[in-house]
Design a protein around this motif. Structure first.
Motif, PDB file in Angstrom:
ATOM      1  N   MET A  81       0.833  -1.199   0.000  1.00  0.00           N
ATOM      2  CA  MET A  81       0.000   0.000   0.000  1.00  0.00           C
ATOM      3  C   MET A  81       0.874   1.257   0.000  1.00  0.00           C
ATOM      4  O   MET A  81       0.626   2.213  -0.741  1.00  0.00           O
ATOM      5  N   THR A  82       1.903   1.239   0.822  1.00  0.00           N
ATOM      6  CA  THR A  82       2.802   2.389   0.910  1.00  0.00           C
ATOM      7  C   THR A  82       3.529   2.626  -0.408  1.00  0.00           C
ATOM      8  O   THR A  82       3.718   3.772  -0.828  1.00  0.00           O
ATOM      9  N   ARG A  83       3.929   1.548  -1.064  1.00  0.00           N
ATOM     10  CA  ARG A  83       4.608   1.688  -2.353  1.00  0.00           C
ATOM     11  C   ARG A  83       3.685   2.351  -3.379  1.00  0.00           C
ATOM     12  O   ARG A  83       4.109   3.231  -4.134  1.00  0.00           O
ATOM     13  N   ALA A 115       3.248   6.043  -2.440  1.00  0.00           N
ATOM     14  CA  ALA A 115       4.457   6.816  -2.751  1.00  0.00           C
ATOM     15  C   ALA A 115       4.529   7.118  -4.244  1.00  0.00           C
ATOM     16  O   ALA A 115       4.896   8.232  -4.647  1.00  0.00           O
ATOM     17  N   GLN A 116       4.193   6.133  -5.072  1.00  0.00           N
ATOM     18  CA  GLN A 116       4.212   6.351  -6.522  1.00  0.00           C
ATOM     19  C   GLN A 116       3.198   7.409  -6.920  1.00  0.00           C
ATOM     20  O   GLN A 116       3.467   8.279  -7.761  1.00  0.00           O
ATOM     21  N   ASN A 117       2.015   7.349  -6.309  1.00  0.00           N
ATOM     22  CA  ASN A 117       0.979   8.342  -6.597  1.00  0.00           C
ATOM     23  C   ASN A 117       1.436   9.743  -6.215  1.00  0.00           C
ATOM     24  O   ASN A 117       1.292  10.692  -7.000  1.00  0.00           O
ATOM     25  N   HIS A 148      10.084   6.971   2.084  1.00  0.00           N
ATOM     26  CA  HIS A 148      10.436   8.318   1.637  1.00  0.00           C
ATOM     27  C   HIS A 148      10.403   8.348   0.114  1.00  0.00           C
ATOM     28  O   HIS A 148      10.888   7.430  -0.548  1.00  0.00           O
ATOM     29  N   LEU A 149       9.816   9.392  -0.457  1.00  0.00           N
ATOM     30  CA  LEU A 149       9.759   9.499  -1.905  1.00  0.00           C
ATOM     31  C   LEU A 149      11.169   9.620  -2.486  1.00  0.00           C
ATOM     32  O   LEU A 149      12.056  10.212  -1.863  1.00  0.00           O
TER      33      LEU A 149
END
Length: 257
Positions: free
Chosen positions: A31-33, A36-38, A243-244
């Protein structure tokens, strides 16, 4: 005999819990990945507009006809990018020079805003994401993305600012199933809370730099997972954070323990 039976039940329960926790960690990590991409895509699309305008503003003469062309270009870009709330240019005093609004409100000054003070005091030419603010023109909650403008000699010439509607982030985050006590959090690199699901207006802009999530990030690097007790509501959750790659933001997804 009873002691060994209880011990067996405890051992069996623990063994059953381990794969559930692993599955939950996998879920929050994935979900975090995606989150982060969004966020990277959103900020990147807006920052590309900012970079192009900075180059134009620092290169060309800003006479009345040229400013009108920039004004029309800004309006077009805002109409083409739904999440973009507005584009604004301020001179070295904070005066409004040109923006994407239909009519320029020349009586306003933004020299007191965090992003203006940051760029005035810092020579960094990279993107800056400031704390959320209420728009002076619409009253809506917005997230600010900005870059410094320079004169030819390198001195401070003002700020090129883009604002993104917080409602876009909120709507996207609410589309994820995080359970009754889960949470999605978007933080700046300084630990300032930008957006949170579930939404609570009183938490907007709150400093979470001393909280367990931000401290976990500082201690263990750009991504990870941990069971933490939340600072804002005292609920223990399994957090995954990232972190992005390109921008100064940290995104986290969490499920209740």
């Amino acid at each position: 005999m009873t002691f060994f039976f209880v011990l067996f039940l405890v051992w069996n329960s623990w063994n059953a819990r381990v794969p559930v926790l692993r599955q939950a960690e996998t879920s929050t990590t994935n979900m975090t990945r995606a989150l982060a991409q969004n966020a990277n895509d959103i900020i990147g699309s807006v920052d590309n507009v900012i970079v192009g305008l900075v180059e134009i503003l620092e290169t060309d003469k800003l006479d009345a006809p040229h400013l009108e062309r920039i004004h029309q270009f800004m309006q077009q870009r805002v109409s083409e990018i739904p999440l973009l709330h507005g584009l604004f240019v301020y001179d070295e005093t904070g005066r409004w020079v040109v923006n994407s609004q239909k009519t320029l409100m020349k009586h306003l000054n933004n020299a007191d805003r965090e992003y203006f003070i940051y760029h005035r005091n810092s020579s960094d030419r990279g993107p800056h994401i400031g704390p959320p603010v209420r728009s002076r023109s619409t009253g809506e909650w917005i997230v600010t993305i900005s870059r410094r403008l320079n004169h030819p000699d390198g001195s401070f010439a003002g700020v090129m600012l883009a604002t993104v509607e917080m409602a876009y982030f909120r709507s996207f985050y609410e589309s994820f199933d995080i359970g009754n006590s889960g949470a999605i959090v978007l933080l700046s690199d300084t630990g300032t809370l930008l957006v949170r699901n579930p939404f609570d207006e009183e938490l907007i802009g709150k400093d979470l730099s001393k909280g367990p999530l931000f401290q976990e990030y500082l201690s263990h690097g750009p991504s990870g997972s941990a069971m933490l007790l939340a600072k804002v509501d005292k609920i223990e959750r399994l957090y995954s954070y990232r972190h992005l790659d390109t921008y100064p933001l940290i995104i986290s997804a969490a499920l209740s323990k």
